[in-house]
Enzyme design. Structure first.
Site, PDB file in Angstrom:
ATOM      1  N   LEU A 109       0.683  -1.127   0.057  1.00  0.00           N
ATOM      2  CA  LEU A 109       0.035  -0.073   0.194  1.00  0.00           C
ATOM      3  C   LEU A 109       0.946   1.357   0.017  1.00  0.00           C
ATOM      4  O   LEU A 109       0.653   2.224  -0.904  1.00  0.00           O
ATOM      5  CB  LEU A 109      -0.975   0.099   1.180  1.00  0.00           C
ATOM      6  CG  LEU A 109      -1.919   1.350   1.116  1.00  0.00           C
ATOM      7  CD1 LEU A 109      -2.756   1.158   0.106  1.00  0.00           C
ATOM      8  CD2 LEU A 109      -2.649   1.093   2.584  1.00  0.00           C
ATOM      9  N   LYS A 110       1.789   1.339   0.876  1.00  0.00           N
ATOM     10  CA  LYS A 110       2.625   2.417   0.831  1.00  0.00           C
ATOM     11  C   LYS A 110       3.410   2.814  -0.558  1.00  0.00           C
ATOM     12  O   LYS A 110       3.497   3.941  -0.972  1.00  0.00           O
ATOM     13  CB  LYS A 110       3.969   2.125   1.930  1.00  0.00           C
ATOM     14  CG  LYS A 110       5.198   3.021   2.109  1.00  0.00           C
ATOM     15  CD  LYS A 110       6.326   2.649   2.579  1.00  0.00           C
ATOM     16  CE  LYS A 110       7.496   3.367   2.352  1.00  0.00           C
ATOM     17  NZ  LYS A 110       7.350   4.755   3.135  1.00  0.00           N
ATOM     18  N   LYS A 127      -1.496  11.816  18.002  1.00  0.00           N
ATOM     19  CA  LYS A 127      -1.677  10.396  18.350  1.00  0.00           C
ATOM     20  C   LYS A 127      -2.923   9.889  18.512  1.00  0.00           C
ATOM     21  O   LYS A 127      -3.849  10.465  19.114  1.00  0.00           O
ATOM     22  CB  LYS A 127      -0.855  10.333  19.403  1.00  0.00           C
ATOM     23  CG  LYS A 127       0.745  10.455  19.435  1.00  0.00           C
ATOM     24  CD  LYS A 127       1.401   9.149  19.036  1.00  0.00           C
ATOM     25  CE  LYS A 127       2.983   9.295  18.917  1.00  0.00           C
ATOM     26  NZ  LYS A 127       3.808   8.395  18.815  1.00  0.00           N
ATOM     27  N   SER A 161      20.598  16.127  14.125  1.00  0.00           N
ATOM     28  CA  SER A 161      20.873  15.381  12.971  1.00  0.00           C
ATOM     29  C   SER A 161      21.196  16.400  11.790  1.00  0.00           C
ATOM     30  O   SER A 161      20.559  17.757  11.926  1.00  0.00           O
ATOM     31  CB  SER A 161      19.955  14.656  12.755  1.00  0.00           C
ATOM     32  OG  SER A 161      18.498  15.279  12.489  1.00  0.00           O
ATOM     33  N   ARG A 171       3.698   6.341   5.993  1.00  0.00           N
ATOM     34  CA  ARG A 171       4.877   5.901   6.873  1.00  0.00           C
ATOM     35  C   ARG A 171       4.735   4.810   7.653  1.00  0.00           C
ATOM     36  O   ARG A 171       3.632   4.739   8.404  1.00  0.00           O
ATOM     37  CB  ARG A 171       5.038   7.171   7.721  1.00  0.00           C
ATOM     38  CG  ARG A 171       6.417   7.151   8.647  1.00  0.00           C
ATOM     39  CD  ARG A 171       6.526   8.552   9.331  1.00  0.00           C
ATOM     40  NE  ARG A 171       7.279   8.139  10.456  1.00  0.00           N
ATOM     41  CZ  ARG A 171       8.707   7.866  10.718  1.00  0.00           C
ATOM     42  NH1 ARG A 171       9.304   7.635   9.410  1.00  0.00           N
ATOM     43  NH2 ARG A 171       9.460   7.401  11.773  1.00  0.00           N
ATOM     44  N   GLU A 208       3.929  11.571  25.665  1.00  0.00           N
ATOM     45  CA  GLU A 208       3.017  10.760  24.738  1.00  0.00           C
ATOM     46  C   GLU A 208       2.845   9.252  25.450  1.00  0.00           C
ATOM     47  O   GLU A 208       2.158   8.543  25.342  1.00  0.00           O
ATOM     48  CB  GLU A 208       3.336  10.294  23.128  1.00  0.00           C
ATOM     49  CG  GLU A 208       4.809   9.821  23.101  1.00  0.00           C
ATOM     50  CD  GLU A 208       5.215   9.904  21.691  1.00  0.00           C
ATOM     51  OE1 GLU A 208       5.634   8.620  21.221  1.00  0.00           O
ATOM     52  OE2 GLU A 208       5.046  10.775  20.924  1.00  0.00           O
ATOM     53  N   GLU A 232       9.938  22.509  20.225  1.00  0.00           N
ATOM     54  CA  GLU A 232       9.313  22.878  19.083  1.00  0.00           C
ATOM     55  C   GLU A 232       8.226  24.168  19.466  1.00  0.00           C
ATOM     56  O   GLU A 232       7.267  23.766  19.871  1.00  0.00           O
ATOM     57  CB  GLU A 232       8.415  21.633  18.638  1.00  0.00           C
ATOM     58  CG  GLU A 232       8.395  21.771  17.165  1.00  0.00           C
ATOM     59  CD  GLU A 232       7.876  20.300  16.779  1.00  0.00           C
ATOM     60  OE1 GLU A 232       6.697  20.405  16.010  1.00  0.00           O
ATOM     61  OE2 GLU A 232       8.334  19.262  17.014  1.00  0.00           O
ATOM     62  N   HIS A 248       9.912  21.042   9.497  1.00  0.00           N
ATOM     63  CA  HIS A 248       9.132  20.090   8.523  1.00  0.00           C
ATOM     64  C   HIS A 248       8.888  20.961   7.132  1.00  0.00           C
ATOM     65  O   HIS A 248       8.170  20.044   6.504  1.00  0.00           O
ATOM     66  CB  HIS A 248       8.022  19.688   9.124  1.00  0.00           C
ATOM     67  CG  HIS A 248       8.008  18.960  10.542  1.00  0.00           C
ATOM     68  ND1 HIS A 248       8.033  19.801  11.748  1.00  0.00           N
ATOM     69  CD2 HIS A 248       8.539  17.841  10.795  1.00  0.00           C
ATOM     70  CE1 HIS A 248       8.402  18.738  12.721  1.00  0.00           C
ATOM     71  NE2 HIS A 248       8.790  17.889  12.353  1.00  0.00           N
TER      72      HIS A 248
END
Length: 758
Positions: free
Chosen positions: A19-20, A117, A436, A518, A608, A668, A697
């Site tokens: 599907l991805k 979430k 990163s 994802r 979370e 953030e 993003h």
């Protein structure tokens, strides 16, 4: 009375992530819509057949989604934000993709809907948007079309529908504020229409998901259930479906509803089955979610048999997965590299279907042969309890020896800050990044060649060293104050550490959907966790040797590693988090010995990990904070500990954020225009803060003026001497051209503000 079994849902993505691949090919313009629709059709047919062949009595229909099942429900109800609508008001698959991604092969691009979430899982749903007075109508017949498909293939089915109250609960009001619960009477006619269509097709049972019933809902929301279900009754039998926690606190509301059955999660929930059985209306069917849909462990079917047998014949019973199997990988048989003993402890979605069938057969006809079959199936998971792969006496002793002194830094923040200022002598508005740098095709190729044996260790290290050298040179050229090594050696912030710690295993094909296309492949924690050797020291030390400026050591924190892995089920989450913390505590010590004076411990998952019910928050936050401090507190006073968090809500956990006692926290904030800092201001947060000044993003490059304006806003809330300047998050997904430009603008904005202070 014969017991039936069913699953609440099945993974959608396909064994090879078909599907991805089909979604991404369609989005890129490399395949047609018809080709995409065909892949979906083939996957659904295969998944229904696989479940039936594994022994599932009633297969779910309506659990498949092109992007997300909450988004599918929005389209079913005709709830499409104006910015995503087709000019003629029609709804098609591109409408769905525009809501999910902000763009599709047709239609105008527009900001995607918010994503968050799904309860306390690692799956994300698209948040429905509500406006006062909006209209709803049956706008997208995907569920009915799929029911027709499944019936044509001869399956015994149970359609799945997200319930109206949970749907409204999960959404957000856009524009002028109003009570979104007031829309209930507007959406119920669409639900009635769908149920009528299902009744016409001869459907007996519909699974109507109301997981909001495990929460501590406001009274007016609880009160809405009775009239809502009064309106929905009569066309088909309704299985009111809950999962992810207990329902005991809402049982009075539930048992008064005009439904014909109830599903409860007996794995994550702690409801007493005997009490539940006694409290429910006698004529109701009770569906028990006994096979864990959220983990990868084989079930102890003999134990379940003993627990469930007293309920047999007391009322109509079904057995099911605890929740949808969406959260589990598909097929353990695909794992050819797992050690045989470890593999015998696991069950993926298809194996879980077989577990349901085996347990159902034994309860329906409990003869000696069936009980022996249960015992044989359960033997490996029982043998695991005494396996040397699971238990490490040294880890257990070390855990038992933790004292309150082990989780506190030697000096309070004010005194530490003084020693750190002397050591680093950083300018006002110090600049840094989160960790990163862009993961280029070259970097990914280097790692893959090494992993697959095409490149030896020496050449791999030479290649990674070159990328680190480039990252340091780029940062020096840009004029950043605190540097990072860029994380070229890391594929994923959790997987990388898991690969270097004992107690973890990795699958080849254990993919689960995170959102849209994802997928993630979580590590599995199988036993006590320890660190056989240093993990990050070699690269941090090398990076520091290339510059006079401080280079941050970069660690993923214990709570995040726990939350983003499949945990073991035989010890508490607290125990696992503290074992990881002890392993990483040794890493902090080794980084210090190697001359690294600033160490960042990322905890993006701290919030979370919160339990669904507030009553359980305090206990979780206590051990989560203690695990972080256990990891960090070994640091000397002049070592600066940073942490990074990326989420949008701090108000309700500010005490715990402060209790982490990190010297610097980076967060953030750019998308909220620094509003997030209100929480820190109101709380009078005492330590240093780096509010993210641009959204990583987005490929857009922020101007110097824009960053400067954000920093001025930040300085109205937090004293300037305690502010850092940094992006929102890591830069791994960005390209170098926009990264260079954005960081150059960020450094220039900081320099301008410094000049004003001189």
């Amino acid at each position: 009375m014969t017991i039936l079994n069913h699953t609440l849902g099945f993974p959608r993505v396909g064994l090879k992530r078909e599907l991805k691949k089909a979604q991404e090919s369609y989005w890129a313009g490399n395949s047609t819509q018809e080709e995409l629709l065909n892949v979906g059709r083939e996957l659904r047919a295969r998944h229904w057949q696989q479940q039936q062949q594994a022994g599932v009595d009633l297969v779910p229909v309506g659990d498949f989604a092109w992007y997300d099942h909450v988004l599918t429900t929005s389209l079913l109800l005709g709830n499409v934000p104006e910015r995503h609508q087709n000019a003629d008001g029609s709804i098609d698959i591109d409408t769905l993709f525009r809501i999910g991604r902000g763009r599709a092969p047709t239609g105008k691009p527009a900001a995607a809907a918010e994503m968050t979430k799904w309860f306390n899982t690692n799956y994300h749903y698209m948040v429905p948007e509500f406006q006062q007075g909006q209209q709803f109508k049956l706008g997208w017949t995907q569920l009915l079309d799929e029911v027709d498909e499944a019936l044509a293939l001869g399956h015994k089915i149970k359609p799945v529908l997200l319930g109206p109250i949970t749907y409204l609960w999960l959404g957000k009001v856009k524009g002028e504020q109003f009570d979104r619960l007031s829309l209930l009477n507007d959406i119920l006619p669409v639900y009635q229409q769908v149920l009528a269509e299902l009744a016409k097709r001869g459907i007996e049972w519909v699974q109507i998901d109301e997981p909001a019933l495990v929460l501590e809902l406001p009274q007016e929301w609880l009160d809405a259930y009775q009239p809502a279900y009064q309106a929905l009754q009569g066309q088909v039998k309704l299985l009111l479906t809950t999962y992810f926690d207990s329902i005991g606190h809402n049982i009075d509301t539930i048992r008064a509803l005009p439904v014909q059955g109830l599903h409860v999660d007996v794995v994550a929930g702690h409801d007493d089955l005997a009490v539940l059985n006694k409290n429910l209306p006698k004529e109701w069917l009770l569906s028990l979610g006994v096979i864990n849909g959220r983990n990868v462990w084989r079930a102890d079917l003999s134990s379940w048999f003993e627990r469930l047998q007293p309920l047999v014949n007391s009322r109509p019973l079904w057995l099911g997965s605890s929740c949808s199997l969406l959260h589990s990988p598909i097929d353990l048989n695909e794992e050819t590299r797992l050690d045989a003993e470890v593999k015998s402890w696991f069950a993926f979605a298809l194996q879980k279907c077989a577990e349901l069938a085996l347990l159902t057969q034994a309860l329906n006809a409990p003869n000696d042969a069936k009980l022996a079959e249960l015992a044989a199936y359960s033997a490996p998971i029982r043998a695991r309890r005494s396996s040397s792969r699971v238990h490490n006496a040294q880890v257990e002793q070390r855990l038992a020896a933790i004292t309150s002194q082990d989780i506190e830094r030697q000096l309070p923040y004010e005194a530490r800050a003084e020693t750190q200022r002397k050591r680093f002598n950083l300018p006002a508005w110090p600049t840094t990044t989160i960790g990163s740098f862009p993961q280029t095709t070259e970097i990914r190729g280097l790692r893959l060649d090494f992993k697959q044996g095409r490149l030896d260790g020496k050449n791999y290290r030479t290649g990674i060293s070159e990328h680190i050298k480039q990252a340091i040179a780029e940062q020096e050229r840009l004029g950043l104050d605190v540097l990072v090594h860029g994380e070229a050696e890391r594929n994923d912030m959790v997987e990388y550490f898991g690969e270097h710690l004992d107690g973890f295993v990795f699958t080849q094909n254990g993919w689960v959907q995170s959102y849209g296309s994802r997928c993630v492949k979580p590590p599995v924690i199988i036993g006590d966790i320890s660190r056989p050797e240093a993990i990050t020291v070699e690269w941090a030390k090398y990076a520091q040797s290339l510059t006079e400026k401080p280079v941050k050591g970069m660690l993923t924190g214990p709570v995040t590693i726990l939350c983003w892995s499949f945990p073991r089920e035989d010890v508490s989450r607290e125990t696992i988090a503290k074992q990881i913390a002890l392993a990483l505590r040794d890493e902090v010590e080794d980084l210090e010995k190697a001359g690294i004076g600033i160490i960042q411990i990322d905890e993006p998952a701290l919030r979370e990990g919160l339990p669904l019910r507030r009553a359980d928050w305090q206990a979780y936050l206590q051990w989560a904070v203690d695990a972080f401090k256990l990891n960090a507190a070994v640091a000397q006073n002049d070592t600066q500990i940073h942490t990074h968090m990326c989420y949008c809500e701090f108000n309700d956990i500010m005490d715990s954020i402060a209790a982490l006692d990190a010297d610097v926290i980076t967060i953030e904030t750019s998308r909220s225009d620094m509003e997030l800092l209100e929480s820190f201001e109101d709380f009078a947060y005492p330590n240093e803060i780096g509010p993210g000044v641009y959204d990583i993003h987005s490929p857009n490059v922020p101007s110097v003026e824009w960053i400067e304006a954000l920093l001025r806003k930040a300085a109205q809330r937090i004293p300037a001497e305690r502010l850092w300047v940094n992006p929102d998050c890591g830069l791994k997904t960005r390209g170098w051209p926009e990264t260079r430009q954005a960081l150059a603008n960020m450094v220039l904005a900081a320099q301008r503000l410094r000049e004003e202070q001189i």
